[in-house]
Design a protein around this motif. Structure first.
Motif, PDB file in Angstrom:
ATOM      1  N   PRO A 119      25.653  36.903  40.297  1.00  0.00           N
ATOM      2  CA  PRO A 119      26.346  36.308  41.557  1.00  0.00           C
ATOM      3  C   PRO A 119      27.785  36.232  41.587  1.00  0.00           C
ATOM      4  N   VAL A 120      28.511  36.372  40.365  1.00  0.00           N
ATOM      5  CA  VAL A 120      29.916  36.419  40.582  1.00  0.00           C
ATOM      6  C   VAL A 120      30.470  37.597  40.964  1.00  0.00           C
ATOM      7  N   VAL A 121      29.953  38.546  40.485  1.00  0.00           N
ATOM      8  CA  VAL A 121      30.152  40.017  41.038  1.00  0.00           C
ATOM      9  C   VAL A 121      29.859  40.238  42.415  1.00  0.00           C
ATOM     10  N   ALA A 122      28.747  39.742  43.033  1.00  0.00           N
ATOM     11  CA  ALA A 122      28.569  39.817  44.460  1.00  0.00           C
ATOM     12  C   ALA A 122      29.435  38.913  45.185  1.00  0.00           C
ATOM     13  N   ALA A 123      29.910  37.690  44.591  1.00  0.00           N
ATOM     14  CA  ALA A 123      30.732  36.936  45.313  1.00  0.00           C
ATOM     15  C   ALA A 123      32.167  37.413  45.388  1.00  0.00           C
ATOM     16  N   GLN A 124      32.660  38.074  44.315  1.00  0.00           N
ATOM     17  CA  GLN A 124      33.861  38.757  44.219  1.00  0.00           C
ATOM     18  C   GLN A 124      33.919  39.760  45.196  1.00  0.00           C
ATOM     19  N   ASN A 125      32.881  40.626  45.448  1.00  0.00           N
ATOM     20  CA  ASN A 125      33.066  41.753  46.306  1.00  0.00           C
ATOM     21  C   ASN A 125      32.907  41.346  47.720  1.00  0.00           C
ATOM     22  N   ALA A 126      32.268  40.122  47.997  1.00  0.00           N
ATOM     23  CA  ALA A 126      32.133  39.589  49.452  1.00  0.00           C
ATOM     24  C   ALA A 126      33.257  38.616  49.819  1.00  0.00           C
ATOM     25  N   ALA A 127      34.241  38.490  48.990  1.00  0.00           N
ATOM     26  CA  ALA A 127      35.040  37.461  49.373  1.00  0.00           C
ATOM     27  C   ALA A 127      36.127  38.025  50.576  1.00  0.00           C
ATOM     28  N   THR A 128      36.236  37.033  51.467  1.00  0.00           N
ATOM     29  CA  THR A 128      36.982  37.481  52.595  1.00  0.00           C
ATOM     30  C   THR A 128      38.321  38.248  52.396  1.00  0.00           C
ATOM     31  N   ASP A 129      39.205  37.822  51.430  1.00  0.00           N
ATOM     32  CA  ASP A 129      40.288  38.392  50.942  1.00  0.00           C
ATOM     33  C   ASP A 129      40.326  39.677  49.946  1.00  0.00           C
ATOM     34  N   SER A 130      39.001  40.104  49.670  1.00  0.00           N
ATOM     35  CA  SER A 130      38.740  41.030  48.554  1.00  0.00           C
ATOM     36  C   SER A 130      39.455  42.215  49.321  1.00  0.00           C
ATOM     37  N   LEU A 131      40.241  42.902  48.016  1.00  0.00           N
ATOM     38  CA  LEU A 131      40.978  43.981  48.265  1.00  0.00           C
ATOM     39  C   LEU A 131      40.626  45.168  47.421  1.00  0.00           C
ATOM     40  N   PRO A 132      39.573  45.798  47.475  1.00  0.00           N
ATOM     41  CA  PRO A 132      38.907  46.961  46.797  1.00  0.00           C
ATOM     42  C   PRO A 132      40.091  47.865  46.332  1.00  0.00           C
ATOM     43  N   VAL A 133      40.123  48.404  45.288  1.00  0.00           N
ATOM     44  CA  VAL A 133      41.122  49.290  44.552  1.00  0.00           C
ATOM     45  C   VAL A 133      40.470  50.294  43.917  1.00  0.00           C
ATOM     46  N   LEU A 134      40.474  51.714  44.354  1.00  0.00           N
ATOM     47  CA  LEU A 134      39.575  52.410  43.591  1.00  0.00           C
ATOM     48  C   LEU A 134      40.143  53.221  42.456  1.00  0.00           C
ATOM     49  N   LEU A 135      39.160  53.234  41.298  1.00  0.00           N
ATOM     50  CA  LEU A 135      39.767  54.154  40.314  1.00  0.00           C
ATOM     51  C   LEU A 135      40.549  55.394  40.477  1.00  0.00           C
ATOM     52  N   ASP A 178      28.473  27.228  27.333  1.00  0.00           N
ATOM     53  CA  ASP A 178      29.921  27.038  26.917  1.00  0.00           C
ATOM     54  C   ASP A 178      30.879  27.516  27.927  1.00  0.00           C
ATOM     55  N   PHE A 179      30.352  28.555  28.922  1.00  0.00           N
ATOM     56  CA  PHE A 179      31.448  28.951  29.596  1.00  0.00           C
ATOM     57  C   PHE A 179      30.837  29.210  31.297  1.00  0.00           C
ATOM     58  N   VAL A 180      32.069  29.282  31.822  1.00  0.00           N
ATOM     59  CA  VAL A 180      31.986  29.482  33.518  1.00  0.00           C
ATOM     60  C   VAL A 180      32.677  30.851  33.737  1.00  0.00           C
ATOM     61  N   VAL A 181      31.967  31.644  34.711  1.00  0.00           N
ATOM     62  CA  VAL A 181      32.459  32.815  34.985  1.00  0.00           C
ATOM     63  C   VAL A 181      32.833  32.709  36.582  1.00  0.00           C
ATOM     64  N   PHE A 182      33.834  33.335  37.030  1.00  0.00           N
ATOM     65  CA  PHE A 182      34.505  33.168  38.280  1.00  0.00           C
ATOM     66  C   PHE A 182      35.193  34.376  38.832  1.00  0.00           C
ATOM     67  N   PRO A 183      35.569  34.605  40.117  1.00  0.00           N
ATOM     68  CA  PRO A 183      36.249  35.703  40.721  1.00  0.00           C
ATOM     69  C   PRO A 183      37.635  35.890  40.070  1.00  0.00           C
ATOM     70  N   VAL A 184      38.230  36.985  40.196  1.00  0.00           N
ATOM     71  CA  VAL A 184      39.467  37.323  39.827  1.00  0.00           C
ATOM     72  C   VAL A 184      40.341  36.543  40.790  1.00  0.00           C
ATOM     73  N   PRO A 185      41.708  36.363  40.259  1.00  0.00           N
ATOM     74  CA  PRO A 185      42.667  35.476  41.214  1.00  0.00           C
ATOM     75  C   PRO A 185      43.028  36.371  42.527  1.00  0.00           C
ATOM     76  N   ALA A 186      43.497  35.670  43.501  1.00  0.00           N
ATOM     77  CA  ALA A 186      44.357  36.381  44.441  1.00  0.00           C
ATOM     78  C   ALA A 186      45.713  36.241  44.382  1.00  0.00           C
ATOM     79  N   GLY A 187      46.420  37.151  45.067  1.00  0.00           N
ATOM     80  CA  GLY A 187      47.941  37.271  45.167  1.00  0.00           C
ATOM     81  C   GLY A 187      48.153  37.210  46.691  1.00  0.00           C
ATOM     82  N   PRO A 188      49.366  37.363  46.980  1.00  0.00           N
ATOM     83  CA  PRO A 188      49.854  37.290  48.336  1.00  0.00           C
ATOM     84  C   PRO A 188      49.150  38.540  49.363  1.00  0.00           C
ATOM     85  N   LYS A 189      48.952  39.534  48.481  1.00  0.00           N
ATOM     86  CA  LYS A 189      48.210  40.649  49.228  1.00  0.00           C
ATOM     87  C   LYS A 189      46.601  40.769  49.346  1.00  0.00           C
ATOM     88  N   GLY A 190      46.159  39.813  48.599  1.00  0.00           N
ATOM     89  CA  GLY A 190      44.545  39.743  48.547  1.00  0.00           C
ATOM     90  C   GLY A 190      43.967  39.601  47.027  1.00  0.00           C
TER      91      GLY A 190
END
Length: 425
Positions: free
Chosen positions: A344-360, A267-279
């Motif tokens: 696979p979604v977590v992996a794709a999100q981490n590997a995205a070319t515009d990924s901007l990791p934010v530490l806790l 019933d559901f699809v999972v996908f990476p979080v959105p991008a903004g102007p900075k990534g």
């Protein structure tokens, strides 16, 4: 009574409480952790993970404040009842001098070197061993896909596109269909800290009151009232409103979505979080296992840490909590379907070319609750209360700076390194 006398008395009381035979203490292995705080997750660890260790272990899940306060009290007293620690990178980073060196506890190469470097906490020693990892993702009911704006790729969605999608659903169905975990026990503060704000400003805290942040809050307020269900302020876990159809599109922690995926995977699809102007800002949740230098059973603690990092134990933790392993393991066929969908979604999100990791947050210790409250209060005042964005940001920036100054917390990624406390520009 002087401060020194009060400290001595507190230490004497704690030591007195611990003044039991050494054998008795060693038999009580206390696993003090901020992870798996939901009752069902804690119990799953007790029932399905820890029995394989072969010794009795008490798993005690704590909120961040009590977690740090108890550790600091034991370190100050020079003795304690806590055997081993499980916490977030930022939590353990507040007590590096109180942790023993865990070099050699796990085989070399078992965990990615980049993760092991996190565990050194800027020292030459292995202050903690990476334990589990998780993050936050987007999820949508398949009935929402018919309203997705033409040409939008879910794998590369932006916030502008999410906002347009939400408004289209609301207009077509007669009511808002997007939801956030904005209830008292929800994690929406992480959304503002690690996703929305840095996606628009490129920063974790230094741009908190910037013009980019001001525009973001104005836009998000408009989006909220047009497309987000008001019931969001009562949600803790988004899997429940997704399952009952109240919400069609949501953001949440992977562990708080697994029940929906396990019950209705089709019933559901999972996908990476959105991008903004900075990534595409995202907050990888890295947890670690550490041993305090006051551990009541340091050798047992190291053995327990090694056990928790075995591939079979990491697999059991996936089943118990929904977190993902830090060791390279092949997930068996009997894994929950949620793990197979989310991985696979977590992996794709981490590997995205515009990924901007934010530490806790790092270095704020027992002020974590107050830090979170700055973001929650900002949301409540601007979005729910309708207060002027500029006034709120200026005032909340002062509260944020007070915490950073009090704890002498340096900036953390993606903000540039700072000399002394991080400064809100």
């Amino acid at each position: 009574m002087t401060v020194s006398m009060r400290r001595l008395l507190a230490g004497a009381v704690l030591l007195g409480a611990l003044a039991t035979p050494a054998v008795a203490i060693a038999q009580n292995l206390l696993f003090w952790s901020t992870q798996a705080t939901p009752v069902e997750e804690s119990q799953a660890i007790r029932d399905g993970v820890l029995p394989g260790f072969g010794k009795s272990v008490t798993y005690s899940a704590q909120e961040a404040g009590p977690f740090i306060t108890r550790i600091q009290a034991e370190l100050q007293a020079g003795a304690g009842a806590i055997t081993v620690l499980g916490g977030l990178h930022g939590e353990l980073a507040s007590i590096p001098d109180g942790l023993v060196n865990l070099d050699g506890v796990v085989p070399a190469g078992a965990i990615a070197e980049s993760y092991m470097r996190f565990g050194k906490l800027g020292t030459a020693e292995q202050k903690y061993i990476p334990w589990m990892q998780a993050t936050y993702v987007m999820i949508a009911s398949k009935q929402a896909l018919q309203y997705l704006p033409k040409g939008v790729d879910l794998q590369k969605i932006t916030y502008d596109e999410l906002f347009a999608w939400g408004k289209a659903m609301a207009e077509a169905t007669g009511g808002p269909k997007i939801g956030f975990p904005a209830g008292p026990k929800g994690l929406s503060h992480r959304f503002f800290q690690g996703y929305l704000l840095p996606s628009f400003t490129g920063a974790a805290v230094v741009k908190f009151k910037s013009p980019e942040a001001e525009k973001m809050w104005n836009d998000f307020r408009d989006f909220w009232h047009a497309a987000v269900t008001p019931a969001s302020t009562s949600y803790a876990f988004m899997q429940e409103p997704l399952l009952n159809g109240e919400v069609w599109v949501a953001w949440d922690h992977v562990a708080r979505l697994k029940d929906a995926l396990n019950q209705k995977p089709d019933d559901f699809v999972v996908f990476p979080v959105p991008a903004g102007p900075k990534g595409r800002a995202n907050m990888p949740v890295i947890t670690g296992i550490a041993v305090p230098r006051t551990s009541n059973a340091p050798e047992d603690a190291k053995a327990l840490a090694a056990y928790m990092l075995k591939p079979e134990t990491e697999i059991a933790m996936v089943k118990a909590t929904g977190f993902f392993p830090v060791v390279d393991v092949k997930l068996p066929d009997d894994m929950p379907v949620s793990a197979k969908i989310l991985g696979p979604v977590v992996a794709a999100q981490n590997a995205a070319t515009d990924s901007l990791p934010v530490l806790l947050p790092i270095g704020i210790g027992d002020a974590g609750g107050r830090y979170n409250k700055v973001f929650s209060d900002t949301f409540q005042r601007i979005v729910l209360g309708g207060q002027p964005v500029r006034d709120v940001l200026d005032q909340q920036a002062q509260a944020l700076q007070a915490i950073l100054d009090e704890k002498k917390a340096p900036c953390w990624a993606p903000d540039p390194k700072s000399e002394g406390p991080c400064k809100v520009e």
